[in-house]
Design a protein around this motif. Structure first.
Motif: not given
Length: 139
Positions: A68-93
């Protein structure tokens, strides 16, 4: 010799009492101590079996929790990736807004330059108008 017979009788009685006490000790060991030891060994074996079962259950629970913890860690990694993409979009904006701000500054500078040129033109027109002869005045 009589004293020796009494001494031999006492020694025989003493050996008989000691043999009886030894037999009583063996009986006590066989009748009381050995069953108690066997009962305690049985309890120890039962407790060891329970301990092994508990250990297996705990290990299974830890494996489940780790999965379960590995699954949660994987989900957090996906969320971190999405936040990084959002941050990159905000930087471009932000970069686009900075470019727009620079364009507005350039436009403001042009308007100031045009305003300055219009002031010069107005002054030139006033000077020209002042130099022209006044036709409305009667001679």
């Amino acid at each position: 010799m009589e004293a020796l017979k009494e001494y031999a009788g006492v020694v025989t009685a003493l050996v008989t009492v000691m043999a009886a006490l030894g037999a009583l000790g063996l009986w006590a060991i066989n009748a009381q101590v050995t069953p108690e030891i066997n009962r305690l060994e049985g309890r120890i074996d039962g407790n060891q079996l329970l301990l092994r079962q508990i250990d297996r259950k705990i290990d299974a629970n830890f494996e489940g929790l780790n999965a379960r913890f590995e699954g949660i860690d994987a989900k957090f990694a996906v969320i971190d990736g999405k936040f990084e993409a959002i941050d990159a979009k905000f930087e471009a904006i932000d970069e686009r807004f900075e470019a727009i701000d620079r364009r507005f500054e350039a436009i403001d500078a042009r308007f100031e330059r045009i305003d300055g040129e219009l002031k010069i033109i107005r002054n030139d027109i006033k000077t020209i108008l002042l130099r022209l002869p006044n036709k409305t005045a009667a001679p």
